[in-house]
Design an enzyme around this catalytic site. Structure first.
Site, short mmCIF file in Angstrom:
data_model
loop_
_atom_site.label_atom_id
_atom_site.label_comp_id
_atom_site.label_asym_id
_atom_site.label_seq_id
_atom_site.Cartn_x
_atom_site.Cartn_y
_atom_site.Cartn_z
N GLU A 141 -6.85 1.20 -9.44
CA GLU A 141 -7.69 2.34 -9.03
C GLU A 141 -6.95 3.67 -9.24
O GLU A 141 -7.58 4.70 -9.50
CB GLU A 141 -8.14 2.16 -7.57
CG GLU A 141 -9.10 0.96 -7.46
CD GLU A 141 -9.43 0.56 -6.04
OE1 GLU A 141 -8.50 0.22 -5.28
OE2 GLU A 141 -10.63 0.59 -5.68
N GLU A 147 -9.64 -7.89 -5.13
CA GLU A 147 -10.14 -7.77 -3.76
C GLU A 147 -11.12 -8.88 -3.39
O GLU A 147 -11.01 -9.49 -2.32
CB GLU A 147 -10.80 -6.39 -3.55
CG GLU A 147 -9.81 -5.23 -3.51
CD GLU A 147 -9.42 -4.72 -4.90
OE1 GLU A 147 -9.83 -5.34 -5.92
OE2 GLU A 147 -8.72 -3.69 -4.97
#
Lengths: 225, 225, 225
Positions: free
Chosen positions: C65, C86
């Site tokens: 990210e 995730e």
């Protein structure tokens, strides 16, 4: 977790039968309250369930729109064929193809694919973003099975949140699907489209043999009507 | 159905003449009521007519923005060169390039292309989505001709509906084209941009020979001003 | 002009330490006034400064990210590995990955990447638009250095305008980053996610050795909990 695949190596899902458009729409109305196959398919995209299309052979028109409604698409490099043949018969795709393709491949490639009504092989479909990936046919089944089992074994909460958040960005609103559906309905009643449907039917449209090479047939057709 | 191609194998369309920006804008104002080449080009994108750019040689700046306004772009693998050289001279693209490229290639590749002011060959332009496809030069003409005839022979109603619906998703609003146009106009009056224009002109900017390798020239230039 | 690179050939930036989520969020709150790493990263994207990530080795979770928040990403073909792990631990990416990936690669590929929690090599990351380009490791440093110097030498006004205008189109709004951040925070307190974190930690999660092949470990894990 849903995996869709075909028992027929040459065909995944065909376009709608142009003689049964009203029946299809009536069936959709029973299921989702509106006469729209696109809104029916959109329920699959918006569902908590994760869906994967494992594509061998041809998938065109509403068949392509069905796989576009799935969350992921993996296709056999040797055999998968994609097409949106609507413009070739005088109408516009009504079951979400425009909404998905314009977002997946951008304005120019979506216009090419939608206006050409041409057949696209798996390799080009991959380059254009129509599918996630083209894989060798002999690896495709194992790849999809492993991916489906993998995701199915992850905790549901994270999976559902990811899908919701991606849909909030990349899944077109209900109103746009409804509008495309209405425009397809209107277009299919247009006398010019009706004439093209009839001309196509005379050349074998909606028969297995003639649709092996539908992209070419639509091109020939347009030169003679 | 419109097909645009170039008689010059090395150049498709150049960027605007930086000494004639006011003239270009005045001409646009006569045609579309606003001093904006981007709004002029946007009429092509929004038109009922389908347009294809068949690109050989260089197309940069407003030339690139013209092909981006076309509905589809096919380029000669061996010779086509694409560039948005504006940042290299201190300005920002004003005729729609930002609007189209950010939507076609996403944030990171659009920033690379727009900020680097570098030349991109057809193969990389295809990978980035700047063009539909790079084709061998000897096949390009026949491919575009066949595609144009094919679409021209389809009934107009479906074609127009498809184009409208794709534009509703993927063609930027008028206001965004106008804003980019104004920012280009303001930027070109900035003293630093004026200095870069002059430095570039001394090195052959806007001559055929120097612009064969414009990407490199802009890089050298920036090191010396 | 900012260039980020790693001194460790196997790791660029790891995901967040799942035992320190509160500390990370508290640090972000000090810097940007909200307990959100995604909003912290978004400042980099919205900044006047141009940023390039030069990626060798693994970058996953918040590490991925972070590079997605950079303006451009170039990766070593031989060594770079990308992942959003995730979902594999029961949560959803909270630092902007969903926002960037859905816009860069479209709905289907973003869902694949985000739901599979799999490792992606540089070549596939390039095809999917996760990175600008994969380059041979031995050329990567020179390429990024030349590009950074080139852009740094262009007048600031044009560069800043280009970045602003591209961000207006392609950078997600603050509210969407905040929402993903909150959903990650909530998700990480879910008992099922906590159980997965613990199961993963027992198998070496967050150790250098075990994370060389994290994608596979997450798949094995899910079958045994």
């Amino acid at each position: 977790m849903l995996v869709f695949k075909s028992a027929d190596p040459d065909y995944f899902i065909s376009h709608v039968d142009v003689n049964k458009i009203k029946e299809y729409r009536d069936e959709a109305a029973k299921l989702v309250g509106e006469a729209s196959i696109g809104l029916l398919f959109r329920h699959l995209s918006a569902s908590r369930l994760v869906s994967i299309a494992q594509i061998e052979g041809r998938t065109r028109g509403a068949g392509s729109e069905f796989v576009l409604a799935c969350d992921m698409r993996f296709a056999a490099r040797e055999s998968a064929i994609f097409g949106q043949p609507e413009a070739g018969t005088g109408v516009s795709p009504g079951a979400g193809g425009i909404q998905h393709l314009a977002r997946l491949m951008g304005r120019a490639r979506a216009l090419e694919v939608l206006l050409s009504s041409q057949d696209y092989d798996a390799e080009l479909a991959e380059r254009y973003g129509w599918i996630n990936r083209a894989l060798p046919a002999k690896e495709l089944g194992n790849f999809v099975r492993a991916l489906a089992h993998r995701i199915a074994n992850f905790p549901a909460a994270g999976v559902v949140t990811v899908k919701d958040r991606v849909n909030a960005i990349a899944l077109a609103p209900v109103g746009d699907f409804r509008r495309d559906s209405d425009l397809f309905g209107e277009g299919s009643r247009n006398p010019e489209a009706q004439k093209r449907f009839q001309a196509a039917l005379k050349r074998g449209f909606q028969t297995r043999a003639a649709e092996m090479d539908l992209g070419r047939m639509l091109g020939d057709l347009s030169n003679r009507t």
